[in-house]
Design an enzyme around this catalytic site. Structure first.
Site, PDB file in Angstrom:
ATOM      1  N   PHE A   6      13.050  72.081  33.575  1.00 50.95           N
ATOM      2  CA  PHE A   6      12.401  71.172  32.638  1.00 50.95           C
ATOM      3  C   PHE A   6      11.196  70.512  33.304  1.00 50.95           C
ATOM      4  O   PHE A   6      11.292  70.022  34.427  1.00 50.95           O
ATOM      5  CB  PHE A   6      13.381  70.102  32.170  1.00 50.95           C
ATOM      6  CG  PHE A   6      12.819  69.210  31.100  1.00 50.95           C
ATOM      7  CD1 PHE A   6      12.788  69.628  29.787  1.00 50.95           C
ATOM      8  CD2 PHE A   6      12.301  67.962  31.419  1.00 50.95           C
ATOM      9  CE1 PHE A   6      12.254  68.820  28.795  1.00 50.95           C
ATOM     10  CE2 PHE A   6      11.770  67.142  30.444  1.00 50.95           C
ATOM     11  CZ  PHE A   6      11.749  67.572  29.119  1.00 50.95           C
ATOM     12  N   GLU A  65      11.158  63.449  23.998  1.00 53.13           N
ATOM     13  CA  GLU A  65      10.373  63.738  25.195  1.00 53.13           C
ATOM     14  C   GLU A  65       9.423  62.572  25.464  1.00 53.13           C
ATOM     15  O   GLU A  65       8.252  62.635  25.150  1.00 53.13           O
ATOM     16  CB  GLU A  65       9.576  65.052  25.055  1.00 53.13           C
ATOM     17  CG  GLU A  65      10.367  66.310  25.287  1.00 53.13           C
ATOM     18  CD  GLU A  65      11.112  66.789  24.040  1.00 53.13           C
ATOM     19  OE1 GLU A  65      11.933  67.706  24.147  1.00 53.13           O
ATOM     20  OE2 GLU A  65      10.861  66.223  22.963  1.00 53.13           O
ATOM     21  N   SER A  66       9.966  61.486  25.993  1.00 53.66           N
ATOM     22  CA  SER A  66       9.218  60.322  26.490  1.00 53.66           C
ATOM     23  C   SER A  66       9.007  59.211  25.458  1.00 53.66           C
ATOM     24  O   SER A  66       9.964  58.817  24.802  1.00 53.66           O
ATOM     25  CB  SER A  66       7.921  60.743  27.174  1.00 53.66           C
ATOM     26  OG  SER A  66       8.213  61.590  28.277  1.00 53.66           O
ATOM     27  N   CYS A  80       6.681  64.729  27.719  1.00 57.35           N
ATOM     28  CA  CYS A  80       6.942  65.634  28.836  1.00 57.35           C
ATOM     29  C   CYS A  80       7.331  67.016  28.304  1.00 57.35           C
ATOM     30  O   CYS A  80       7.126  67.331  27.135  1.00 57.35           O
ATOM     31  CB  CYS A  80       8.045  65.058  29.726  1.00 57.35           C
ATOM     32  SG  CYS A  80       9.583  64.688  28.843  1.00 57.35           S
ATOM     33  N   PHE A 240      20.280  61.067  27.863  1.00 57.63           N
ATOM     34  CA  PHE A 240      20.354  62.389  27.268  1.00 57.63           C
ATOM     35  C   PHE A 240      21.556  63.153  27.821  1.00 57.63           C
ATOM     36  O   PHE A 240      22.124  62.796  28.849  1.00 57.63           O
ATOM     37  CB  PHE A 240      19.054  63.149  27.528  1.00 57.63           C
ATOM     38  CG  PHE A 240      17.856  62.510  26.880  1.00 57.63           C
ATOM     39  CD1 PHE A 240      17.513  62.808  25.574  1.00 57.63           C
ATOM     40  CD2 PHE A 240      17.084  61.582  27.572  1.00 57.63           C
ATOM     41  CE1 PHE A 240      16.416  62.196  24.965  1.00 57.63           C
ATOM     42  CE2 PHE A 240      15.989  60.966  26.982  1.00 57.63           C
ATOM     43  CZ  PHE A 240      15.659  61.275  25.666  1.00 57.63           C
ATOM     44  N   SER A 246      15.585  57.729  29.434  1.00 58.38           N
ATOM     45  CA  SER A 246      14.304  57.143  29.051  1.00 58.38           C
ATOM     46  C   SER A 246      14.510  55.697  28.657  1.00 58.38           C
ATOM     47  O   SER A 246      15.562  55.329  28.116  1.00 58.38           O
ATOM     48  CB  SER A 246      13.677  57.897  27.871  1.00 58.38           C
ATOM     49  OG  SER A 246      13.227  59.175  28.249  1.00 58.38           O
ATOM     50  N   HIS A 259      10.994  57.336  32.670  1.00 56.44           N
ATOM     51  CA  HIS A 259      11.567  58.610  32.232  1.00 56.44           C
ATOM     52  C   HIS A 259      12.066  59.365  33.461  1.00 56.44           C
ATOM     53  O   HIS A 259      11.379  59.423  34.483  1.00 56.44           O
ATOM     54  CB  HIS A 259      10.543  59.432  31.463  1.00 56.44           C
ATOM     55  CG  HIS A 259       9.973  58.683  30.294  1.00 56.44           C
ATOM     56  ND1 HIS A 259      10.677  58.496  29.135  1.00 56.44           N
ATOM     57  CD2 HIS A 259       8.795  58.025  30.145  1.00 56.44           C
ATOM     58  CE1 HIS A 259       9.958  57.765  28.302  1.00 56.44           C
ATOM     59  NE2 HIS A 259       8.819  57.463  28.888  1.00 56.44           N
ATOM     60  N   GLU A 263      17.537  66.634  37.748  1.00 51.52           N
ATOM     61  CA  GLU A 263      18.068  67.880  38.301  1.00 51.52           C
ATOM     62  C   GLU A 263      17.477  68.202  39.668  1.00 51.52           C
ATOM     63  O   GLU A 263      16.255  68.137  39.868  1.00 51.52           O
ATOM     64  CB  GLU A 263      17.800  69.052  37.357  1.00 51.52           C
ATOM     65  CG  GLU A 263      18.559  68.994  36.050  1.00 51.52           C
ATOM     66  CD  GLU A 263      17.723  68.398  34.934  1.00 51.52           C
ATOM     67  OE1 GLU A 263      17.891  68.834  33.777  1.00 51.52           O
ATOM     68  OE2 GLU A 263      16.881  67.510  35.208  1.00 51.52           O
TER      69      GLU A 263
END
Length: 355
Positions: A6, A65-66, A80, A240, A246, A259, A263
């Site tokens: 990601f 996404e952000s 992102c 998430f 976030s 954010h 991983e």
């Protein structure tokens, strides 16, 4: 480094507008755009709203996404992954025109993608992004500049800062924040990679956890100490599944946002906030708390303001280096209406790898 994963590095777009004469529009402006229209903008970007909160100054949305921030005459979208952020520009300009607002400036920034080949058009290269913006913005925004900091001459650089600015005038115009000192406002954008693995585990959810993202997000906020970065902020957070986090913070007319992609192999975290440039003590303390939460191996800090670049540069360096990191580069540039941008890179002390 992982072969694929990601993309944590965000693209950030800031659009400013002017032209509303209707007394009913004062203090509302872009905030009058209905949610369906906002979602239309986000559909073009390929993301959606997962949580939202607002105060009397602005509205803040946590996205899949952000983040998105909507002020009366300014909108900031930060996304992102493989989102197509710049495709929001024509749609946003149309919605603003419908309520009597015309764009007066645009600023686009981003770091260096971890997985650049996975990005769709127009984010396939910075040249493509610049050409797309040049074609999408009206000719009235005639003062334009695009730059990569540090310059491409530093071929081994890992963290670079891409900046595009367009305006209908050259003066530094930091407005619409409802501040008493509009010429003394800064924006800080922090990008961190190679996060501490143990600290990163706090941003993973337990296997089989069915707790709503809003609830898990609040737990992560407290567990990691993010709530202590600015104790005065109203926080809207989201966790998430299976990992990632976030948050948006609202403190009067100031915002902050974090954010996290935790991983291992492509871990990334970002922090952004806006505030007063003369409050250097607050800036130092904020940066220290952020670094202590993530303990990155590599980080970059970009500051944008109309004030002295030396003072801001020194403030950032003093804060970060006291925590065992070493500044590796510092680049300064000036952009139409946006102001002075100072871009600095850091690594953990003793590290030889270039940033």
């Amino acid at each position: 480094m992982a072969v694929s994963g990601f993309e944590g590095f965000e693209k950030r777009l800031e659009l400013k507008f002017s032209g509303h004469d209707d007394p009913k529009m004062i203090g509302t402006g872009l905030r009058r755009i209905d949610f369906d229209s906002i979602q239309q903008v986000l559909d073009a970007v390929q993301c959606t709203v997962v949580s939202a909160v607002g105060n009397r100054h602005f509205d803040a949305y946590v996205l899949s996404e952000s983040s998105l921030f909507v002020y009366p005459t300014k909108i900031i979208i930060k996304t992102c992954g493989t989102t197509q952020l710049l495709k929001s520009v024509p749609i946003m300009l149309a919605h603003a025109s419908d309520i009597g607002l015309n764009i007066c400036s645009c600023r686009y920034t981003r770091g260096s993608f971890i997985f650049p080949k996975a990005q769709p058009f127009p984010h396939t290269s910075f040249r493509d992004e610049v050409e797309y913006l040049d074609q999408s913005l009206p000719n009235e925004l005639c003062y334009r500049k695009a730059s990569v900091m540090p310059s491409k001459k530093q071929k081994k650089s890992l963290h670079s800062w891409h900046v595009y600015s367009a305006s209908d005038h050259t003066d530094h115009d930091i407005e619409d924040m409802n501040f008493d000192h509009e010429d003394g406002i800064f924006t800080i954008e922090v990008c961190m990679t190679e996060l501490d693995q143990i600290l990163s585990r706090k941003f993973f959810r337990s296997f089989g956890d069915s707790t709503p993202g809003e609830v898990s997000g609040k737990e992560m906020t407290k567990l990691t100490g993010i709530n202590k970065i600015n104790p005065n902020a109203l926080i809207c957070d989201f966790a998430f599944d299976p990992c990632g986090y976030s948050m948006n913070g609202l403190d009067s007319s100031c915002y902050s946002t974090i954010h996290v992609t935790p991983e291992d192999g492509f871990s990334y975290a970002s922090f952004e906030c806006v505030g007063f440039v003369d409050d250097y003590k607050s800036i130092r303390e904020t940066l220290k708390r952020v670094v202590q939460i993530f303990r990155p191996g590599v980080m970059s800090v970009s500051t944008t303001s109309s004030s002295s670049s030396q003072c801001m540069s020194r403030c950032v360096t003093n804060a970060v280096e006291t925590l065992g990191m070493k500044r590796r580069s510092c680049t300064v540039d000036e952009f139409p209406a946006a102001g002075i941008v100072v871009f600095q890179t850091f690594t953990t002390a003793g590290r030889k790898r270039l940033v």
